[in-house]
Scaffold this motif. Structure first.
Motif, PDB file in Angstrom:
ATOM      1  N   PHE A 516       0.983  -1.429  -0.079  1.00  0.00           N
ATOM      2  CA  PHE A 516      -0.124  -0.172   0.124  1.00  0.00           C
ATOM      3  C   PHE A 516       0.811   1.280   0.043  1.00  0.00           C
ATOM      4  N   GLU A 517       2.053   1.155   0.580  1.00  0.00           N
ATOM      5  CA  GLU A 517       3.013   2.319   0.701  1.00  0.00           C
ATOM      6  C   GLU A 517       3.490   2.666  -0.447  1.00  0.00           C
ATOM      7  N   GLU A 518       3.339   1.788  -1.454  1.00  0.00           N
ATOM      8  CA  GLU A 518       4.208   2.065  -2.633  1.00  0.00           C
ATOM      9  C   GLU A 518       3.303   2.224  -3.859  1.00  0.00           C
ATOM     10  N   ALA A 519       1.739   2.271  -3.616  1.00  0.00           N
ATOM     11  CA  ALA A 519       0.771   2.060  -4.629  1.00  0.00           C
ATOM     12  C   ALA A 519       0.266   3.370  -5.320  1.00  0.00           C
ATOM     13  N   ALA A 520       1.105   4.479  -5.055  1.00  0.00           N
ATOM     14  CA  ALA A 520       0.498   5.703  -5.551  1.00  0.00           C
ATOM     15  C   ALA A 520       0.070   5.647  -7.088  1.00  0.00           C
ATOM     16  N   GLU A 521       0.980   4.947  -8.043  1.00  0.00           N
ATOM     17  CA  GLU A 521       0.676   4.850  -9.360  1.00  0.00           C
ATOM     18  C   GLU A 521      -0.698   4.018  -9.592  1.00  0.00           C
ATOM     19  N   TYR A 522      -0.577   2.989  -8.952  1.00  0.00           N
ATOM     20  CA  TYR A 522      -1.568   1.888  -9.091  1.00  0.00           C
ATOM     21  C   TYR A 522      -3.117   2.726  -8.628  1.00  0.00           C
ATOM     22  N   VAL A 523      -2.940   3.579  -7.427  1.00  0.00           N
ATOM     23  CA  VAL A 523      -4.099   4.105  -7.163  1.00  0.00           C
ATOM     24  C   VAL A 523      -4.727   5.385  -8.445  1.00  0.00           C
ATOM     25  N   PHE A 582      -5.079   3.357   4.417  1.00  0.00           N
ATOM     26  CA  PHE A 582      -5.067   3.409   2.767  1.00  0.00           C
ATOM     27  C   PHE A 582      -6.291   2.932   2.036  1.00  0.00           C
ATOM     28  N   ILE A 583      -7.117   1.902   2.862  1.00  0.00           N
ATOM     29  CA  ILE A 583      -8.071   1.393   2.425  1.00  0.00           C
ATOM     30  C   ILE A 583      -9.389   2.610   2.541  1.00  0.00           C
TER      31      ILE A 583
END
Ligand SMILES: [Zn+2]
Length: 719
Positions: A516-523, A582-583
């Motif tokens: 979750f802490e590396e997911a900014a692009e995925y978001v 994150f959720i």
């Protein structure tokens, strides 16, 4: 030889069989190879011979050109290719007589050539879609088999050159698209071949005139409708109105309650209970009561007798280590009491030798009679069940009917059905062509869907749209765009062509866990396509008791913050664990956006910067999203927010009833650091004149410019 109508002028060389197609509306010429029409591969005993197709003669008959070929070197081969003009499309088909066995025939042979001097790209429907430019400076060759894993998920290819768009379609699983980029003295040359095997006999090239990937998506939608594969929610909801509950629902999966690892020799290596059924229910209650999530598709894996993957297809009773049938019954009731859709994860593709029902009669066979092996999974070495027999297993009283009776899930998920390619089976008792495999997989889907009401499977293919409600895996894998395919090796960019065609008839998520802490692009990718996220990396037991509490340090000012969506300083989820923060943040952005747009088409995509990292998407007429995947801030002007500054991983969602942003400036307030807000009208009225607007604050400065005032939002307020 020449054929011509108001859309197309086609010339074919009598000498070589090469051809040129002029799209008259776009004034763009598309060419084949110069030295031949194509190529045929002939089987002679155990080996294959390639024969270039150079015609004996070429004739014109009405609106068709016919090319005749023969070759006697490996037995008598006689072939006819017909190129037929009909309106703006050219159909190319072949039929063969003669004695030799044709293994494959290349109908489009390094065709649709584009160079780095053109402004051009190819569009390959792998997962959501991949745009491959002709000026990447990269050399590559890759095959995209129809419906293969990370192959063509739709039966089409698109190409755009100097402003003219073309769409190539077929309707057969025995077609392989081969994309090739060569670097030579003349620069880069990008081309595509279509290799036809078995039943595949024809392709169509549609000259679309002036346009881009948006036009290609629109036009393919018409073809999809003709095939009967475009079935929209308007139709689907008539039969199963409960599918509406999937709109806006996030994908929360506990993976896997019981994890038992078996090795290749059927020895047990480890057993781990990650969640008891009571813990599963407590997690659902936590999402509902503490995180205040309303719309959740709650999926449980590893609930079966021996733990996930073990001893399929003998699934019952529910894992005794986790609470058995009684425990799962209670769990299902409690999850449903939260208002969530409860889904169970099952599998009818894999069978294990240690299962009580093991019988080689169920297994797919190679041509030489050997059993077809699957992967080495938690359950040990899997063997592939023939899909014609898998339906018999699913229908047994001790399988799906008993699951329905005991636990009554709202949704059933049968793994891998839409993920792996279509298979052939050579068991004389249950032979399968790829067409048959597709049919039996559709039958399995229909059976589970009729029994439970809603059905989903892994990844997703267009042939499954009329038989399913939900695909898991098409929007991303493990927090990335693809599984093993690397878009960078093609200089490629994701263009969600699958969304443009089928969005308003299917729910789609990504698959597998990610950090979750590396997911900014995925978001922001999911923001741009208006899809909710999959949360599959959930810690064991009551995860919030052992999760990281403090925020990751902020990066130096101006640098991209890949952990941004796990933040909650000053925000709603402050004091909660990282997973929950994150959720909650991503739920508040994506759930309303998806709910609003589920039944809308993705009508438009545009890249706002040259590097294609800032992109704008539109859903229907009134919902607009801009996301910034670049490393610099991006400034735009918006109706409600005025001058908006989007930091790296910033975004802006604007629609009449919902607005969301991750921005450095919105309204009259400029922020020191990026902030996250969402605003939703709780009435039928649009936001700007609604008397009840819910404002959510994710993190950062609490000030918000709202209706001429600057207000402070702590967590959430209703105004
Ligand atoms: Zn079979």
């Amino acid at each position: 030889m020449k054929l011509e109508n108001e859309y197309i002028a086609l010339t074919v060389s009598e000498e070589r069989g090469s051809w040129k197609l002029l799209d008259k509306r776009a004034k763009v010429v598309w060419e084949s190879r110069l030295d031949r029409f194509g190529e045929v591969s002939i089987r002679t005993g155990e080996t294959f011979k390639s024969v270039p197709l150079i015609p004996d003669y070429v004739t014109v008959e009405g609106s068709s050109i016919r090319l005749s070929f023969h070759d006697d070197r490996y037995g008598r081969l006689a072939l006819n290719v017909t190129m037929k003009l009909k309106g703006a499309s050219l159909e190319i088909s072949y039929d063969g007589t003669g004695e030799v066995q044709i293994e494959s025939l290349t109908l489009l042979d390094e065709g649709l050539r584009m160079s780095d001097k053109d402004s051009a790209y190819l569009l390959v429907p792998v997962r959501l879609g991949l745009m491959i430019p002709s000026d990447s400076g990269l050399e590559f060759k890759r095959r995209f088999g129809t419906f293969e894993y990370e192959g063509c998920h739709m039966e089409m290819l698109g190409a755009v050159k100097n402003g003219g768009a073309i769409l190539v379609t077929w309707h057969d699983p025995y077609v392989i698209a081969e994309v090739k980029s060569l670097l030579g003295e003349g620069g880069q040359s990008l081309s595509v071949s279509l290799i036809m095997c078995k039943t595949a006999r024809s392709i169509k090239i549609h000259a679309l005139g002036v346009g881009d990937f948006n036009l290609i998506g629109q036009e393919y939608r018409k073809v999809a409708k003709e095939k009967g594969w475009l079935v929209t929610w308007d139709e689907k909801l008539r039969e199963r109105p409960q599918a509406r509950r999937l709109f806006g629902a996030v994908n929360f999966k506990l993976w896997t309650a019981l994890a038992r690892r078996i090795d290749e020799d059927l020895r047990e290596v480890s057993v781990e209970v990650k969640w008891t059924f009571d813990e599963v229910a407590r997690i659902a209650e936590h999402l509902k009561e503490d995180l205040k999530l309303e719309k959740v598709l709650f999926i449980l894996g590893g609930w079966i007798r021996k733990g996930y993957d073990c001893q399929h297809p003998d699934i019952l009773p529910a894992a005794p280590e986790c609470g058995g049938n009684e425990g799962l019954k209670d769990c299902a009731r409690r999850v449903q009491r939260c208002g969530y859709l409860f889904a169970l994860h099952d599998n009818y593709q894999d069978m294990y030798r240690d299962s009580p029902s093991w019988d080689e009669g169920y297994i797919m066979k190679h041509p030489d009679g050997r059993l077809r092996k699957g992967g080495l999974w938690l359950g040990g070495r899997a063997f592939l069940t023939c899909s014609k027999r898998a339906i018999e297993l699913a229908r047994r009283p001790q399988n799906l009917p008993k699951v329905k009776e005991l636990f009554n899930p709202d949704v059933y998920f049968i793994d891998t059905t839409y993920a792996v390619g279509l298979y052939e089976c050579f068991d004389p008792d249950h032979p399968l062509t790829k067409w048959d495999d597709m049919h039996w997989k559709q039958v399995l889907s229909d059976y589970a869907r009729d029994l439970f009401g809603l059905f989903g499977s892994e990844c997703g293919r267009e042939w499954a749209i009329p038989h399913a409600d939900w695909f898991e895996g098409l929007t991303g894998v493990s927090g990335r765009y693809y599984h093993s395919l690397d878009p960078r090796s093609f200089g490629g960019t994701v263009v969600p062509i699958f969304e443009m065609v089928y969005r308003d008839g299917i729910v789609m998520h990504g698959k597998y866990g990610y950090k979750f802490e590396e997911a900014a692009e995925y978001v922001i990718h999911h923001v741009s396509i208006g899809r909710t996220l999959n949360y599959h990396s959930i810690g064991p037991h009551l995860y919030w008791e052992n999760d990281r509490m403090e925020e990751l340090p902020l990066p130096p000012k101006g640098e991209p913050d890949r952990a941004c969506f796990t933040r909650a300083h000053n925000g709603w989820a402050e004091g909660m664990c990282l997973t929950d923060r994150f959720i909650k943040n991503t739920y508040e952005i994506l759930s309303p956006l998806n709910e609003i747009t589920s039944r809308m088409r993705l009508t438009y995509l545009r890249f706002l910067t040259k590097d294609k990292l800032v992109r704008e998407t539109k859903f229907g007429e009134k919902v607009k999203v801009v996301v910034n995947g670049g490393e610099e801030s991006y400034v735009l002007t918006s109706d409600l927010g005025g001058r908006v500054v989007l930091p790296p991983f910033g975004f802006l969602v604007e629609s009449p009833s919902f607005v969301a942003f991750h921005a450095l400036s919105w309204g009259k307030v400029e922020y020191e650091r990026p902030v996250l807000f969402t605003l939703r009208s709780l009435e039928e009225k649009p936001l700007y004149r609604s008397d009840e607007v819910r404002i959510y604050h994710g993190f950062g400065d609490m000030r918000l410019s709202w209706r001429g005032d600057i207000i402070e939002v702590k967590g959430e307020i209703i105004r």
